[in-house]
Motif scaffolding. Structure first.
Motif, mmCIF file in Angstrom:
data_model
loop_
_atom_site.group_PDB
_atom_site.id
_atom_site.type_symbol
_atom_site.label_atom_id
_atom_site.label_comp_id
_atom_site.label_asym_id
_atom_site.label_seq_id
_atom_site.Cartn_x
_atom_site.Cartn_y
_atom_site.Cartn_z
ATOM 1 N N LEU A 60 0.827 -1.197 0.000
ATOM 2 C CA LEU A 60 0.000 0.000 0.000
ATOM 3 C C LEU A 60 0.867 1.254 0.000
ATOM 4 N N GLY A 61 0.600 2.159 -0.938
ATOM 5 C CA GLY A 61 1.107 3.516 -0.841
ATOM 6 C C GLY A 61 2.481 3.792 -1.411
ATOM 7 N N LEU A 62 3.150 2.809 -2.011
ATOM 8 C CA LEU A 62 4.465 3.071 -2.597
ATOM 9 C C LEU A 62 4.302 3.424 -4.070
ATOM 10 N N SER A 63 5.035 4.446 -4.515
ATOM 11 C CA SER A 63 5.060 4.781 -5.931
ATOM 12 C C SER A 63 6.431 5.336 -6.279
ATOM 13 N N GLY A 64 6.682 5.455 -7.568
ATOM 14 C CA GLY A 64 8.006 5.804 -8.070
ATOM 15 C C GLY A 64 8.597 4.554 -8.678
ATOM 16 N N ALA A 65 8.886 4.600 -9.969
ATOM 17 C CA ALA A 65 9.268 3.388 -10.692
ATOM 18 C C ALA A 65 10.446 2.668 -10.047
ATOM 19 N N GLN A 66 11.502 3.391 -9.720
ATOM 20 C CA GLN A 66 12.681 2.716 -9.166
ATOM 21 C C GLN A 66 12.393 2.125 -7.800
#
Length: 720
Positions: A60-66
């Motif tokens: 839940l809640g993580l974003s940013g491709a790397q």
């Protein structure tokens, strides 16, 4: 993978691994993030182990491709069977490019643009590593005290259903596996979360099943009919039972009646919250009730991982329920293509090209321009190009215009109204002053405002709520603007200059102190990343406003709930006999809202005439055509949203005075006329009877066509 392959994978899993698939945790529990030992305490507190985290099914809640790539790769190195994680987030009205809040999007009455906004949000989210969005929220609302009205599209079940479908189409597209730039959608909050007592968030919901089915369930069903992959349970009770443990709601209606076989997820900690509700004695009982109700994923509490093993061992829970839940989760991972490509669309290089690009910002501008509702105008708008304008108020230079749930959107990226308006008044003069804060005023601020406005031709007031005054946990009993802003209006009124107010906010407000004191009022809502530019273009007349309200604006909080599709009562008030006492009325306020559902003004005017109904009678299987002529009687091109309402005059169950059944947009040049045409069928006349059957009644039906629910032409026909 086909179903048999997925079932074969489940057969290889231990019971603990299967149950861990039902656990959703925030990203900082996982390796690959900058947690550096910070999770030991939370893990101990929650009663979860490293092995549970290693086998957990979603994040839940993580974003940013790397960041997503790092967590997924670290996870897969230790997951015994190589089952990938799903990454989920609240992408409600945009990812980095922020669109107007959903309530504003509803006011556009433009489902194509709504779909486009969801498609863009999905594209930005997917390239940044997200797989599932917790949207759309389709809760019907009738109480603007509730902060989360900003996430809905309004008070009408028909219109909400159309937007529910549009958002799902935009997020998901046709096939998720072949379309990695789309997300799985999760409709929420099931069910009736938008009807809390007193407008207080998380509060009790109490209504009949007939009312639930008639008004609150249609938009959820519409989203599922469009193929929505997930459903989120609501925090509230339904008929005295918390939704997350409500077998009748989740098994009976959602699974058995509607045949939904997708993933059902709890809202944040709502399984454990059954204890506080008084519906479970402890975590063990909460886990029992939720799994029995068919909840597949537990968000951020450990009731399942800690207690399902013993509940199965004791025979109280059948392991087949776990297998069903895991199969649904794995099937969604397969639909997303995660078994073939666990990283899916996550791509740091492409992320830099796609996110917040010019094309996406242009779409945000267009939707903001079509979502802002002109509520009043005594001829002072649009501004003259050579006008000497004073822009006064806490939102004059503020970039707090994104609203709640703006994901990774940045206020710093949003151009303020002041900056945008200055660029558009090159021939005139623009002076600006804050005048007051959101809820405070100093004498110095007031003096500066009075001095700035002293020689202006017109004063534009930039007023409103800060974003934290609405959204989740943002319920208010007093929905007027803060006293400091009302005092600012009062003081500037003494200068004798025309006043035009622009209101930034997340809910319908009690506009007293604004509405009667000003010459024009523009409801901007929280308009998103390009909102400053869109509002400025409306003020100077580059854009002719066309939006229409999808929630009524009350006279005061004491009227609430006030909504257009209400019943007549046995003692309705005669508008010509307001002195009568023993009728349904207030003695200190009108019954009608300040501004009705469907209301909105334009810089031109429209005239309705020649309402025609193709017949006086209708039989089952037949239809009638309703037509009306609309003429642009003003001096500018404009778009009119023609609205069709009906009333079932006498029925087995009392019916509303108005029910929206259709709308059509007409773009007309000055002096041009157009015909709005609607088809009415017997199916549109059906409703839920006292025995919950969904049928129509023979008898008289009234038809109303107009610019809003109040100002209409009328006719009638009989269903035989």
């Amino acid at each position: 993978m086909d179903i048999q392959q997925l079932k074969g994978l489940i057969e290889q899993m231990t019971l603990d691994e299967k149950i861990a698939q039902l656990l959703q945790l925030t990203a900082h529990f996982h390796e690959g993030t900058d947690n550096e030992g910070q999770v030991t305490g939370p893990m101990e507190e929650m009663g979860i182990t490293e092995s549970m985290v290693r086998a957990s099914g979603s994040v839940l809640g993580l974003s940013g491709a790397q960041a997503v790539i790092d967590v997924q790769n670290a996870y897969l190195q230790k997951n015994r069977l190589g089952i990938p994680l799903m990454f989920m987030a609240d992408v409600v009205h945009g990812f980095k490019t922020i669109f107007p809040i959903p309530l504003a999007i509803g006011c556009s009455w433009d489902t194509d643009l709504a779909e486009k906004s969801a498609e863009i949000a999905a594209k930005e989210s997917a390239v940044s590593g997200i797989h599932v969005t917790f949207a759309p929220m389709v809760d019907l609302v009738r109480d603007p005290r509730w902060g989360r009205v900003m996430e809905t599209t309004g008070e009408d079940p028909y219109l909400n259903s159309l937007f529910a479908k549009a958002f799902v189409r935009g997020y998901q597209g046709d096939r998720l596996k072949e379309n990695p730039d789309r997300l799985a959608a999760c409709v929420k909050h099931f069910a009736a979360y938008g009807a809390p007592e007193g407008g207080r968030d998380y509060n009790t919901v109490n209504m009949s099943e007939r009312q639930l089915r008639e008004y609150y369930l249609p938009a959820y069903k519409a989203a599922l009919d469009e193929g929505c992959e997930m459903v989120m349970t609501s925090f509230n009770t339904v008929d005295g039972i918390p939704a997350t443990g409500n077998e009748k709601l989740m098994r009976g209606i959602l699974r058995d009646e509607w045949n939904f076989d997708g993933v059902l997820i709890s809202d944040w900690a709502s399984i454990r919250e059954m204890i506080a509700h008084g519906a479970a004695e402890d975590d063990r009982e909460a886990a029992y009730r939720a799994i029995r109700a068919g909840v597949d994923i537990e968000m951020m509490t450990p009731c399942y991982v800690r207690h399902l093993p013993e509940l199965i061992e004791s025979g109280r829970v059948d392991e087949a329920l776990i297998d069903e839940a895991v199969l649904r989760i794995l099937r969604l991972k397969d639909k997303l293509g995660l078994f073939e490509n666990p990283l899916r669309a996550a791509d740091p290089d492409r992320e830099r090209e796609v996110v917040f690009c010019a094309e996406h910002r242009q779409a945000a501008y267009e939707l903001a321009a079509k979502s802002s509702v002109l509520l009043k105008n005594n001829g002072v708008l649009p501004l003259r190009a050579d006008a000497n304008v004073a822009l006064i108020g806490p939102f004059a230079q503020s970039n707090d215009i994104l609203g709640w749930w703006s994901c990774v959107g940045s206020k710093e990226d949003a151009a303020s109204l002041g900056l945008s308006l200055k660029e558009r008044l090159a021939e005139g003069k623009l002076r600006s002053a804050e005048g007051c804060g959101i809820d405070s005023m100093t004498q110095e601020q007031l003096n500066e405002a009075l001095e700035t406005a002293q020689n202006a031709d017109i004063i534009v007031l930039a007023l409103g709520e800060e974003s934290a005054m609405s959204g989740e946990g943002g319920s208010r009993t007093n929905i007027r603007l803060p006293e400091a802003q009302l005092e600012l209006v009062k003081q500037l009124k003494t200068l004798g200059r025309p006043l035009a107010a622009v209101i930034f906010n997340g809910r319908p407000l009690d506009l007293h102190g604004i509405f009667e004191e000003t010459d024009a009022v523009l409801e901007a809502w929280f308009p998103g990343s390009e909102g400053g530019a869109a509002i400025a273009d409306i003020l100077v007349g580059r854009v002719n406003p066309s939006a229409r309200l999808t929630m009524s604006f009350p006279q005061s909080a004491g009227q609430i709930p006030v909504y257009y599709n209400h019943f007549n009562t046995g003692r309705p008030m005669d508008p010509q006999k307001t002195e009568e006492r023993y009728v349904s009325k207030y003695i200190d306020s009108p019954n009608e809202p300040l501004l009705p559902f469907g209301f909105g003004l334009s810089y031109t005017t429209f005239e309705y005439s020649d309402l025609k109904i193709s017949g006086h009678e209708m039989k089952a299987g037949e239809s009638l055509t309703v037509q009306v002529k609309v003429t642009n009687t003003g001096e500018r091109d404009g778009v009119e949203t023609v609205q069709l309402y009906i009333r079932d005059v006498a029925a087995e169950v009392v019916r509303p005075l108005r029910e929206l059944k259709g709308f059509e947009k007409l773009a007309l040049a000055p002096g041009e006329s157009g015909i709005a045409s609607f088809t009415l069928t017997e199916e549109q006349l059906r409703y839920h009877h006292s025995d919950l059957s969904f049928t129509s009644d023979p008898g008289t039906f009234q038809v109303f066509v107009g610019s809003n629910c109040r100002d209409t032409l009328s006719g009638s026909f009989k269903l035989i």
